[in-house]
Design a protein around this motif. Structure first.
Motif, PDB file in Angstrom:
ATOM      1  N   ARG A 190       0.834  -1.206   0.000  1.00  0.00           N
ATOM      2  CA  ARG A 190       0.000   0.000   0.000  1.00  0.00           C
ATOM      3  C   ARG A 190       0.867   1.255   0.000  1.00  0.00           C
ATOM      4  O   ARG A 190       0.521   2.267  -0.612  1.00  0.00           O
ATOM      5  CB  ARG A 190      -0.928  -0.008   1.213  1.00  0.00           C
ATOM      6  CG  ARG A 190      -2.091  -0.989   1.091  1.00  0.00           C
ATOM      7  CD  ARG A 190      -3.180  -0.653   2.077  1.00  0.00           C
ATOM      8  NE  ARG A 190      -4.326  -1.537   1.940  1.00  0.00           N
ATOM      9  CZ  ARG A 190      -4.584  -2.573   2.725  1.00  0.00           C
ATOM     10  NH1 ARG A 190      -3.752  -2.853   3.705  1.00  0.00           N
ATOM     11  NH2 ARG A 190      -5.658  -3.323   2.545  1.00  0.00           N
ATOM     12  N   ASP A 191       1.983   1.173   0.722  1.00  0.00           N
ATOM     13  CA  ASP A 191       2.891   2.319   0.743  1.00  0.00           C
ATOM     14  C   ASP A 191       3.438   2.598  -0.654  1.00  0.00           C
ATOM     15  O   ASP A 191       3.565   3.761  -1.068  1.00  0.00           O
ATOM     16  CB  ASP A 191       4.035   2.031   1.713  1.00  0.00           C
ATOM     17  CG  ASP A 191       4.832   3.283   2.045  1.00  0.00           C
ATOM     18  OD1 ASP A 191       4.274   4.392   1.916  1.00  0.00           O
ATOM     19  OD2 ASP A 191       6.006   3.148   2.439  1.00  0.00           O
ATOM     20  N   PHE A 192       3.746   1.530  -1.389  1.00  0.00           N
ATOM     21  CA  PHE A 192       4.219   1.686  -2.772  1.00  0.00           C
ATOM     22  C   PHE A 192       3.118   2.256  -3.671  1.00  0.00           C
ATOM     23  O   PHE A 192       3.356   3.186  -4.450  1.00  0.00           O
ATOM     24  CB  PHE A 192       4.687   0.319  -3.285  1.00  0.00           C
ATOM     25  CG  PHE A 192       4.855   0.239  -4.773  1.00  0.00           C
ATOM     26  CD1 PHE A 192       5.755   1.063  -5.444  1.00  0.00           C
ATOM     27  CD2 PHE A 192       4.101  -0.659  -5.527  1.00  0.00           C
ATOM     28  CE1 PHE A 192       5.902   0.981  -6.827  1.00  0.00           C
ATOM     29  CE2 PHE A 192       4.239  -0.743  -6.897  1.00  0.00           C
ATOM     30  CZ  PHE A 192       5.143   0.083  -7.548  1.00  0.00           C
ATOM     31  N   ARG A 193       1.891   1.719  -3.561  1.00  0.00           N
ATOM     32  CA  ARG A 193       0.778   2.216  -4.362  1.00  0.00           C
ATOM     33  C   ARG A 193       0.475   3.677  -4.031  1.00  0.00           C
ATOM     34  O   ARG A 193       0.158   4.486  -4.923  1.00  0.00           O
ATOM     35  CB  ARG A 193      -0.471   1.372  -4.116  1.00  0.00           C
ATOM     36  CG  ARG A 193      -0.332  -0.086  -4.502  1.00  0.00           C
ATOM     37  CD  ARG A 193       0.020  -0.265  -5.952  1.00  0.00           C
ATOM     38  NE  ARG A 193       0.015  -1.686  -6.327  1.00  0.00           N
ATOM     39  CZ  ARG A 193       0.550  -2.153  -7.452  1.00  0.00           C
ATOM     40  NH1 ARG A 193       1.165  -1.320  -8.292  1.00  0.00           N
ATOM     41  NH2 ARG A 193       0.505  -3.452  -7.721  1.00  0.00           N
ATOM     42  N   MET A 194       0.552   4.012  -2.756  1.00  0.00           N
ATOM     43  CA  MET A 194       0.270   5.380  -2.350  1.00  0.00           C
ATOM     44  C   MET A 194       1.310   6.344  -2.913  1.00  0.00           C
ATOM     45  O   MET A 194       0.982   7.476  -3.302  1.00  0.00           O
ATOM     46  CB  MET A 194       0.251   5.476  -0.824  1.00  0.00           C
ATOM     47  CG  MET A 194      -0.244   6.815  -0.291  1.00  0.00           C
ATOM     48  SD  MET A 194      -0.416   6.816   1.499  1.00  0.00           S
ATOM     49  CE  MET A 194       1.297   6.651   1.989  1.00  0.00           C
ATOM     50  N   GLU A 195       2.554   5.900  -2.982  1.00  0.00           N
ATOM     51  CA  GLU A 195       3.597   6.755  -3.548  1.00  0.00           C
ATOM     52  C   GLU A 195       3.373   6.966  -5.047  1.00  0.00           C
ATOM     53  O   GLU A 195       3.668   8.042  -5.577  1.00  0.00           O
ATOM     54  CB  GLU A 195       4.972   6.126  -3.292  1.00  0.00           C
ATOM     55  CG  GLU A 195       6.129   7.075  -3.477  1.00  0.00           C
ATOM     56  CD  GLU A 195       6.083   8.241  -2.520  1.00  0.00           C
ATOM     57  OE1 GLU A 195       6.398   9.369  -2.961  1.00  0.00           O
ATOM     58  OE2 GLU A 195       5.734   8.036  -1.345  1.00  0.00           O
ATOM     59  N   GLN A 196       2.841   5.967  -5.723  1.00  0.00           N
ATOM     60  CA  GLN A 196       2.503   6.132  -7.135  1.00  0.00           C
ATOM     61  C   GLN A 196       1.407   7.181  -7.325  1.00  0.00           C
ATOM     62  O   GLN A 196       1.391   7.904  -8.322  1.00  0.00           O
ATOM     63  CB  GLN A 196       2.049   4.800  -7.731  1.00  0.00           C
ATOM     64  CG  GLN A 196       3.163   3.776  -7.909  1.00  0.00           C
ATOM     65  CD  GLN A 196       2.647   2.484  -8.508  1.00  0.00           C
ATOM     66  OE1 GLN A 196       1.600   1.968  -8.093  1.00  0.00           O
ATOM     67  NE2 GLN A 196       3.365   1.947  -9.486  1.00  0.00           N
ATOM     68  N   LEU A 197       0.492   7.258  -6.359  1.00  0.00           N
ATOM     69  CA  LEU A 197      -0.628   8.208  -6.469  1.00  0.00           C
ATOM     70  C   LEU A 197      -0.212   9.654  -6.240  1.00  0.00           C
ATOM     71  O   LEU A 197      -1.008  10.568  -6.454  1.00  0.00           O
ATOM     72  CB  LEU A 197      -1.724   7.831  -5.460  1.00  0.00           C
ATOM     73  CG  LEU A 197      -2.407   6.474  -5.679  1.00  0.00           C
ATOM     74  CD1 LEU A 197      -3.393   6.196  -4.560  1.00  0.00           C
ATOM     75  CD2 LEU A 197      -3.112   6.446  -7.035  1.00  0.00           C
ATOM     76  N   THR A 198       1.044   9.870  -5.780  1.00  0.00           N
ATOM     77  CA  THR A 198       1.479  11.251  -5.565  1.00  0.00           C
ATOM     78  C   THR A 198       1.633  12.010  -6.873  1.00  0.00           C
ATOM     79  O   THR A 198       1.785  13.231  -6.857  1.00  0.00           O
ATOM     80  CB  THR A 198       2.821  11.274  -4.811  1.00  0.00           C
ATOM     81  OG1 THR A 198       3.809  10.533  -5.553  1.00  0.00           O
ATOM     82  CG2 THR A 198       2.674  10.676  -3.423  1.00  0.00           C
ATOM     83  N   PHE A 199       1.601  11.306  -8.009  1.00  0.00           N
ATOM     84  CA  PHE A 199       1.655  12.000  -9.306  1.00  0.00           C
ATOM     85  C   PHE A 199       0.298  12.620  -9.653  1.00  0.00           C
ATOM     86  O   PHE A 199       0.210  13.422 -10.577  1.00  0.00           O
ATOM     87  CB  PHE A 199       2.088  11.033 -10.408  1.00  0.00           C
ATOM     88  CG  PHE A 199       3.528  10.623 -10.301  1.00  0.00           C
ATOM     89  CD1 PHE A 199       4.531  11.426 -10.819  1.00  0.00           C
ATOM     90  CD2 PHE A 199       3.882   9.443  -9.680  1.00  0.00           C
ATOM     91  CE1 PHE A 199       5.860  11.050 -10.726  1.00  0.00           C
ATOM     92  CE2 PHE A 199       5.206   9.063  -9.579  1.00  0.00           C
ATOM     93  CZ  PHE A 199       6.208   9.865 -10.094  1.00  0.00           C
ATOM     94  N   LEU A 200      -0.742  12.213  -8.949  1.00  0.00           N
ATOM     95  CA  LEU A 200      -2.071  12.789  -9.183  1.00  0.00           C
ATOM     96  C   LEU A 200      -2.265  14.023  -8.309  1.00  0.00           C
ATOM     97  O   LEU A 200      -1.614  14.176  -7.273  1.00  0.00           O
ATOM     98  CB  LEU A 200      -3.149  11.744  -8.858  1.00  0.00           C
ATOM     99  CG  LEU A 200      -3.094  10.457  -9.681  1.00  0.00           C
ATOM    100  CD1 LEU A 200      -4.171   9.489  -9.207  1.00  0.00           C
ATOM    101  CD2 LEU A 200      -3.257  10.761 -11.173  1.00  0.00           C
ATOM    102  N   PRO A 201      -3.167  14.936  -8.724  1.00  0.00           N
ATOM    103  CA  PRO A 201      -3.359  16.166  -7.941  1.00  0.00           C
ATOM    104  C   PRO A 201      -4.069  15.895  -6.606  1.00  0.00           C
ATOM    105  O   PRO A 201      -4.918  15.016  -6.509  1.00  0.00           O
ATOM    106  CB  PRO A 201      -4.225  17.036  -8.861  1.00  0.00           C
ATOM    107  CG  PRO A 201      -4.935  16.074  -9.745  1.00  0.00           C
ATOM    108  CD  PRO A 201      -3.991  14.934  -9.966  1.00  0.00           C
ATOM    109  N   ASP A 202      -3.688  16.660  -5.614  1.00  0.00           N
ATOM    110  CA  ASP A 202      -4.358  16.659  -4.315  1.00  0.00           C
ATOM    111  C   ASP A 202      -5.268  17.880  -4.246  1.00  0.00           C
ATOM    112  O   ASP A 202      -4.876  18.991  -4.645  1.00  0.00           O
ATOM    113  CB  ASP A 202      -3.347  16.732  -3.177  1.00  0.00           C
ATOM    114  CG  ASP A 202      -2.696  15.385  -2.928  1.00  0.00           C
ATOM    115  OD1 ASP A 202      -3.287  14.372  -3.321  1.00  0.00           O
ATOM    116  OD2 ASP A 202      -1.603  15.361  -2.337  1.00  0.00           O
ATOM    117  N   LEU A 203      -6.472  17.683  -3.767  1.00  0.00           N
ATOM    118  CA  LEU A 203      -7.449  18.765  -3.659  1.00  0.00           C
ATOM    119  C   LEU A 203      -7.697  19.086  -2.191  1.00  0.00           C
ATOM    120  O   LEU A 203      -7.609  18.223  -1.324  1.00  0.00           O
ATOM    121  CB  LEU A 203      -8.765  18.374  -4.328  1.00  0.00           C
ATOM    122  CG  LEU A 203      -8.698  17.983  -5.808  1.00  0.00           C
ATOM    123  CD1 LEU A 203     -10.076  17.582  -6.316  1.00  0.00           C
ATOM    124  CD2 LEU A 203      -8.131  19.119  -6.644  1.00  0.00           C
TER     125      LEU A 203
END
Length: 457
Positions: A292-305
């Protein structure tokens, strides 16, 4: 009659205060073990951190407010300018027509640019923030798994405490039983010495027999002293582990008997251990967290609102009063977004590091399974061997007792020599000690096997 009954009840209450069964000892160890307490706190901390992660992911509302008072003293040039403007405002009051309109506008414009000598600001309101991130569910899941790991670690520590307690409990029983055997052996040797001494004085036996019987007493005394020392150390070790008060007498109530063992096949034992061992569950959860930590790091390329709302009521006065009779309103709604565009490769390398960490956790999980399998195999064969050793020692003890009985009868009837009797006594003593030790090893091997397959102790 009442006095006797009262004395009996008093003795019964006193004995119950200081007697301890194995189950009671387990409860006492779980209650007083400091390492287990620390593990319990870690479990509670992890649970609160999971709830904290949920709370931080939901709406955050803050009550905001402020009060400020400002007083200004102008330097000489500024003071002269301020006085000049005040005189201009006074002169403008006496004007008329277009001149007055123009003068008032100039005075108002200058007043706006000149800070008041005294100014009070007061405001209060609410502020709400909601983070809208695709990483939030993964963060909550990681916190939940971390709480589960902490709970499993507490249960694992609990098993270790109970296993150690069982070892100390039966070690004390063994030390007590060995002391009783050595005490009995010394008693037999002393009784034989008294008989031989009497016969020696009457000239019935030789000096060699007399010295041989005396030597046997001399040999048994150090063995009894060593058994007493072992008993004292075992008792103190057990007391320290359960934090028993030294001033209280301690009597163990459980018997030193062989366990009833129902042994399944080795393959079945290994299969059960894979289902029940906490170490495997912890390794699996650790792998899930790293994934999950790896998947979450991949999601950092998406915008945070981030959505926000703010509402305030405020007032301003040119003195030190709050001015709550004339309040203004202020509100604002905001929606923000952020997304990394260029990080000089730092973001990609961080993702790669998380992926390697995940793969490392998978390898650790596989290694944990191998270690558990090896532990089960070792405990299984140790239990089988312990059972065989106990059966062999049981048979040896029966033979030694029979041989001692025959030798004693022959010696007392004058058919055999003292040496034969002493040898039979020694063999019975050795067999008795070996049998007691085999029971202890059998019990510990059984408890170790139960622990290896994941059963509760």
């Amino acid at each position: 009659m009442r006095v006797k009954l009262g004395v009996f009840l008093a003795i019964l209450c006193w004995s119950s205060l200081f007697s301890l069964s194995l189950q009671d000892a387990k409860k006492l160890a779980l209650k007083n073990n400091l390492e287990l307490r620390s593990s319990d706190y870690e479990q509670k901390i992890a649970k609160k951190q999971y709830l904290q992660a949920w709370g931080e992911a939901l709406l955050q509302v803050d009550l905001v407010g402020g009060y400020s008072y400002k007083k200004t003293t102008y330097p000489d040039p500024s003071a002269a300018f301020v006085d000049g403007m005040k005189q201009f405002s006074t002169a403008a009051a006496g004007m008329s027509g277009d001149d007055k309109i123009l003068a008032d506008e100039i005075a108002e414009l200058q007043d706006a640019n000149i800070p008041a000598d005294k100014q009070t600001d007061f405001a209060y309101g609410v502020q709400a923030t909601q983070i809208l991130s695709v990483q939030t569910p993964a963060m909550i899941s990681m916190a939940a798994d971390a709480a589960k790991i902490s709970k499993k670690q507490y249960e694992l520590k609990k098993q270790e405490v109970l296993f150690t307690l069982i070892k100390y409990y039966y070690s004390l029983l063994l030390a007590q039983a060995q002391y009783d055997v050595q005490k009995q052996a010394l008693s037999v040797a002393e009784r034989n010495f008294r008989q031989v001494q009497s016969k020696y004085k009457n000239g019935v036996v030789s000096q060699y027999d007399f010295l041989r019987s005396k030597l046997e007493v001399t040999k048994q005394k150090p063995a009894l002293e060593q058994a007493e020392k072992d008993r004292i150390l075992a008792r103190q070790t057990f007391k320290n582990y359960v934090r028993w008060k030294d001033k209280d007498e301690l009597v163990l109530t459980d018997s030193f008997v062989t366990p009833l063992v129902s042994l399944s096949s080795l393959e079945e034992a290994i299969s059960r251990s894979f289902e029940k061992r906490k170490e495997i569950e912890i390794a699996e959860l650790a792998t899930k967290i790293k994934k999950r930590d790896f998947r979450m790091e991949q999601l950092t390329f998406l915008p945070d609102l981030q959505a926000g709302f703010e509402y305030k009521k405020f007032s301003q006065t040119d003195d030190n009063s709050l001015g709550t009779d004339n309040m203004g309103d202020y509100w604002q709604v905001s929606l923000g977004a952020s997304m990394p565009i260029f990080t000089s490769g730092a973001r990609w390398n961080k993702v790669a590091a998380k992926q390697y960490d995940w793969r490392k956790a998978k390898e650790t999980e596989l290694n944990t399974r191998d270690l558990v399998k090896l532990d089960v195999q070792n405990s299984y064969y140790s239990l089988v061997q312990a059972k065989k050793s106990w059966m062999s020692q049981k048979e040896n003890l029966a033979l030694a007792k029979k041989a001692f009985s025959i030798a004693q009868g022959r010696y007392e009837s004058g058919v055999s020599t003292q040496l034969e009797f002493l040898d039979a006594t020694l063999q019975q003593n050795v067999a008795n000690l070996g049998y007691l030790n085999s029971i202890y090893q059998y019990i510990i091997a059984f408890e170790s096997y139960k622990m290896a397959i994941g059963e509760l102790l």
